[in-house]
Design a protein around this motif. Sequence first.
Motif, PDB file in Angstrom:
ATOM      1  N   ASP A 252      -6.866  -2.670  -1.855  1.00  0.00           N
ATOM      2  CA  ASP A 252      -6.873  -3.887  -1.054  1.00  0.00           C
ATOM      3  C   ASP A 252      -7.972  -4.810  -1.553  1.00  0.00           C
ATOM      4  O   ASP A 252      -8.770  -4.438  -2.425  1.00  0.00           O
ATOM      5  CB  ASP A 252      -7.082  -3.558   0.428  1.00  0.00           C
ATOM      6  CG  ASP A 252      -6.250  -4.455   1.332  1.00  0.00           C
ATOM      7  OD1 ASP A 252      -6.088  -5.640   0.971  1.00  0.00           O
ATOM      8  OD2 ASP A 252      -5.774  -3.985   2.373  1.00  0.00           O
TER       9      ASP A 252
ATOM     10  N   ASP B 102       2.416   1.728  -3.360  1.00  0.00           N
ATOM     11  CA  ASP B 102       1.401   2.185  -4.307  1.00  0.00           C
ATOM     12  C   ASP B 102       1.186   3.693  -4.199  1.00  0.00           C
ATOM     13  O   ASP B 102       1.020   4.393  -5.206  1.00  0.00           O
ATOM     14  CB  ASP B 102       0.091   1.431  -4.041  1.00  0.00           C
ATOM     15  CG  ASP B 102      -0.939   1.657  -5.130  1.00  0.00           C
ATOM     16  OD1 ASP B 102      -0.546   1.737  -6.311  1.00  0.00           O
ATOM     17  OD2 ASP B 102      -2.136   1.753  -4.807  1.00  0.00           O
ATOM     18  N   ILE B 103       1.205   4.210  -2.970  1.00  0.00           N
ATOM     19  CA  ILE B 103       1.024   5.656  -2.764  1.00  0.00           C
ATOM     20  C   ILE B 103       2.138   6.432  -3.462  1.00  0.00           C
ATOM     21  O   ILE B 103       1.895   7.439  -4.138  1.00  0.00           O
ATOM     22  CB  ILE B 103       0.996   5.980  -1.261  1.00  0.00           C
ATOM     23  CG1 ILE B 103      -0.292   5.426  -0.630  1.00  0.00           C
ATOM     24  CG2 ILE B 103       1.091   7.482  -1.025  1.00  0.00           C
ATOM     25  CD1 ILE B 103      -0.314   5.510   0.880  1.00  0.00           C
TER      26      ILE B 103
ATOM     27  N   LYS C  29      -5.114   3.095  -0.202  1.00  0.00           N
ATOM     28  CA  LYS C  29      -4.415   1.926  -0.721  1.00  0.00           C
ATOM     29  C   LYS C  29      -5.426   0.968  -1.329  1.00  0.00           C
ATOM     30  O   LYS C  29      -6.556   0.864  -0.851  1.00  0.00           O
ATOM     31  CB  LYS C  29      -3.652   1.206   0.398  1.00  0.00           C
ATOM     32  CG  LYS C  29      -2.598   2.062   1.090  1.00  0.00           C
ATOM     33  CD  LYS C  29      -1.976   1.333   2.273  1.00  0.00           C
ATOM     34  CE  LYS C  29      -0.934   2.203   2.964  1.00  0.00           C
ATOM     35  NZ  LYS C  29      -0.348   1.536   4.158  1.00  0.00           N
TER      36      LYS C  29
ATOM     37  N   GLY D 183       0.819  -1.208   0.000  1.00  0.00           N
ATOM     38  CA  GLY D 183       0.000   0.000   0.000  1.00  0.00           C
ATOM     39  C   GLY D 183       0.849   1.252   0.000  1.00  0.00           C
ATOM     40  O   GLY D 183       0.565   2.223  -0.720  1.00  0.00           O
ATOM     41  N   SER D 184       1.922   1.249   0.789  1.00  0.00           N
ATOM     42  CA  SER D 184       2.819   2.409   0.850  1.00  0.00           C
ATOM     43  C   SER D 184       3.543   2.612  -0.478  1.00  0.00           C
ATOM     44  O   SER D 184       3.715   3.752  -0.938  1.00  0.00           O
ATOM     45  CB  SER D 184       3.838   2.220   1.981  1.00  0.00           C
ATOM     46  OG  SER D 184       3.188   2.113   3.231  1.00  0.00           O
TER      47      SER D 184
END
Length: 784
Positions: free
Chosen positions: A655, A488-489, A653, A485-486
Amino acid sequence: MSANRVPTVVAGLDGANPVKRERHPAWYPPLKLDGNGLKVMNSLTETLEDFAPRDGRVVRWYTCGPTVYDLSHMGHARAYLTFDIIRRVMEDYFGYSVIYQMNITDIDDKIIKRARVNKLLDDFKEGELRHGDVARLMAFTAEAVTAAESGLAKRKAALFEPITEGASSRAKADREEKLLEVQLKESQLVETKVKIAAAKDDFAALFAAASGVNGDLLDERSGHSVSDQQIFEDHARKYERAFFEDMQRLGIREPDIVTRVTEYVPQVVEFVQKIIDNGFAYVGETSVFFDTEAYIRAGHDYPKLKPGGDRNTTEDEMAEGEGVLSKGIEGEKRSPNDFALWKFSKPGEPRWPSPWGEGRPGWHIECSVMASDILGENMDIHSGGWDLKFPHHDNECAQSEACNLHSQWVNYFLHCGHLHIKGLKMSKSLKNFITIRQALDELGVTARTMRLLFLANPWNKPMNFSDQSLDEAKEKERVLRAFFGSVDIVLRTDNWKATQGANKHDRELLSKWVEAEAAVHAALQDNFDTVVALQQLMSLVAATNQYLLSGERPSATLVRKVGCYVTKMFRIFGVVEGSDDVGLQKQGSGDGEARFIEVVNTLVRFRDEVRDAAKDHKVVAGFLPLCDKVRDEWLVDAGVRLEDNPAGPTTWKSDEPALLHKELAERRAQQEGDRQRRLANQAETKRKLVEKWRQFTYPPSEYFRLQDEQRVEKKYAAYDDVTGLPTMTAAGEEVSEKEAKKLSKEQAKYAKSYDEFIGKGGVSWLQEQEAELASMVAELKGSN
């Protein structure tokens, strides 16, 4: 191999230069290595050996499939998921072309007995019990429990017999394990008796609780009467389908070729006949047996998978190899180590024609025939659980080499370690198992968590299945999810506006990636050491997380490189789905994904503006709950996780919707639990309030009179007409001045509370409180 016999091996093996390891027979390695540098723990030598296929890059691999008599359990998952990981590493990392064959054992003593028991239990319920004769069921159950206790007692007594003097350490360890197994079965029988007692005269509950012991007794008495062969096939097909459904849910790749024993019976007969013709088998009274002594005299090695070549098969090993329904006749075997190739069928067993009489294949011959038909007279890899080494795999080798007159049927044997629960191997026969479906559906273990659990343990060593090991795997999954998720940011941001090049932090992360990549490669070369590989990958993830938290501008190109590498490796391990460059789950791609990102970015900015405006204009009550619903509920189906940051803008993010739905359900359950507890506390407070003020519903002048009416023995006989104070006792004596003062004080205290009660609204107010209490109680009951 005897010194005077020249070994015969297939082309591609080095028959002239065998490898000789201490306490192991000669092993014939491939003639050429392939440059991959892969070493594997080969059970044939119990040594790390250089791996290479016999034929170019083609790996011919046979794995022992399930005996389909019941649902698969986590012990099966240990084997099939473990070999799926190794297969993926060989195909997707080392680039081998793998031909992966799996058999289905769909005729076996366990299948026969289980199918018969189910049939006999159904007939017993419908016939003798007429779907409800509790008295007859109780009587039969008592007999069955006694029989089960007697059987366990005999088994235990036999295990307490002195072990043969000079017995090997393996035999002693086997004896200790069997004693533990008997103790487990004793405790399980106690649990069964408790359930039987609890069922009392409830027919359905008693039938279910006693089905295990009753089924065993019914089969012992009437198993021979079952003659419909379709019963056995239907039973096997049911659990074969369930097995492959479970494998699909675990993300295990399908075998390239699946072979069923029942579809190979004619080939089994031909194979056995060839072994007889070669002089390595003979016809007994109950079976056609493999002649181990003739095989050894001809210069072959038996067994190959027991260190030191210990030829003494224990009674338990022979029973495991021959099956629970097989009972030989004393003296019919030429050697105690001889084993059945073809079993003559008894009443109540399926049967096929053969030159020696109607019967069915022995367990070991099945794999030899099917594997030889598909993979030929030699295969690169044969895999299975540790418990299959002897006698099953040793007997497979002996049969195949006796049939083909070669010295090496398998080049590399891979045996995975058992999955232990409470110190014992997880096993259906011990009934100490958790089915794969229970783990996935009831314990909440995801297929990804399970795979991470197995990656964190050496594939060829025993491992424990426990809450602690599962929690550790779940934590790794959480860390990976947060990491992707990080990443992706960072990758969604327009990073070309930022400074490029490589600063100190970039260089440190790049160095960490180089180090991790080399360490992972070395680990996978070293017997598929996923433990070290996983540690290195998680260390790289941790270093990247620290890099992103450093406050320095992140290099998107470097973060992408690390993210792609971590994704690639976890995709190889089967942890990552789909074909995206970065992330755990399947996602879209192309222009549609770019538009989706922009839409979510816009929504997040709009939501942040609404939140800020609501706070500035002090209207948070009307707007913040709606903003929370956007975060917690309305974006779940889109697979979007919003993360509010008090120190900065909200981030999001991608998911898995299923995971977000699960978290939402857990939050709602938690909120509902909190609400229930609050309501229960409020109801208790309200109950105490109502009980308190019910005491003050009548005026002070009636206080003593009404109290006295509630007593069994009256205390007073007369009261003052105005004040209501007692003037005469029940004995006819006048109330003394001292007693009158005491009663006056008590009445004054009551009057004070009464006035407060009237001030609250009196009886009508109390009725309102009682109605509210009743409503709370009803709501609590409705929620439960």
